[in-house]
Motif scaffolding. Structure first.
Motif: not given
Lengths: 110, 120
Positions: A35, A37, A39, A44-45, A88, A98-99, A101, A103, B47, B95
């Motif tokens: 995915x 994103x 920003x 917010x993203x 991102x 976990x997710x 991301x 950098x 996260x 967030x």
């Protein structure tokens, strides 16, 4: 040090096409969807691309995503000044549970 | 319209505690998995934690495991993050983010964030 690797910066002139890469491993991009994103400064993203290449409603078709193996990329065509933002990539990591991301890539429209 | 509103941020000393809240509206909160994501000043997204729709499954980033606890109250449409033993490195905008439905769903809605500053 982020689990997913993106270039810290990218740039282009209005109307150009730019691509942003995202490199991972077999435990994240290699086995899960990616995915993207966006920003904008001070905000917010916002979801830009999901499940590798899908655009949420309202996102212009100038934005496109792709994935191959353990890498993904975001392409922006017909670059506009309002595209200046941080981008991102993200994916679920099966090893970390976990997710993860990237950098982030700061896109500058010259 | 989906709305996520975080609160509870502020200034806290190292070693202190803080509880963040996220009030959800505009969707059936109990049907969605939720996450916390943070962003240190001038840095990228990190996260922090995940909770399933029922609250029975929780995951944490290694950086906060054992110190932070995620929870939810579906009757109150609220998500929480209890943060203990806070460190300077925990300073960030936090967030809350909704995870879309289905396998591999993205974080499709984000709150505006709440700033946590850990400093003496």
């Amino acid at each position: 040090q982020s689990v997913l690797t993106q270039p810290p910066s990218a740039s282009g002139t209005p109307g150009q096409r730019v691509t942003i890469s995202c490199s991972g491993s077999s435990s994240n991009i290699g086995s899960n969807v990616v995915n993207w994103y966006q920003q904008l400064p001070g905000t917010a993203p916002k979801l830009l691309i999901y499940r590798n290449d899908q655009r949420p409603s309202g996102v212009p078709d100038r934005f496109s995503g792709s994935k191959s193996g353990t890498s993904a990329s975001l392409a922006i065509s017909g670059l506009q000044s309002e595209d200046e933002a941080d981008y991102y990539c993200a994916a679920w990591d099966d090893s970390l549970n976990g997710q993860v991301f990237g950098g982030g890539t700061k896109l500058t429209v010259l | 319209e989906v709305q996520l509103v975080e609160s509870g941020g502020g200034l806290v000393q190292p070693g202190g505690s803080l509880r963040l809240s996220c009030a959800a509206s505009g969707f059936t909160f109990s049907s969605y998995e939720m996450n916390w994501v943070r962003q240190a000043p001038g840095k990228g997204l990190e996260w922090v934690s995940y909770i399933s729709s029922s609250g029975s499954t929780k995951y944490y980033a290694d950086s906060v495991k054992g110190r932070f606890t995620i929870s939810r109250d579906n009757a109150k449409n609220s998500l929480y993050l209890q943060m203990n033993s806070l460190r300077v490195a925990d300073t960030a905008v936090y967030y809350c983010a909704r995870e879309g439905l289905g396998t591999g769903a993205p974080l499709d809605s984000w709150g505006q964030g709440t700033l946590v500053t850990v400093s003496s």
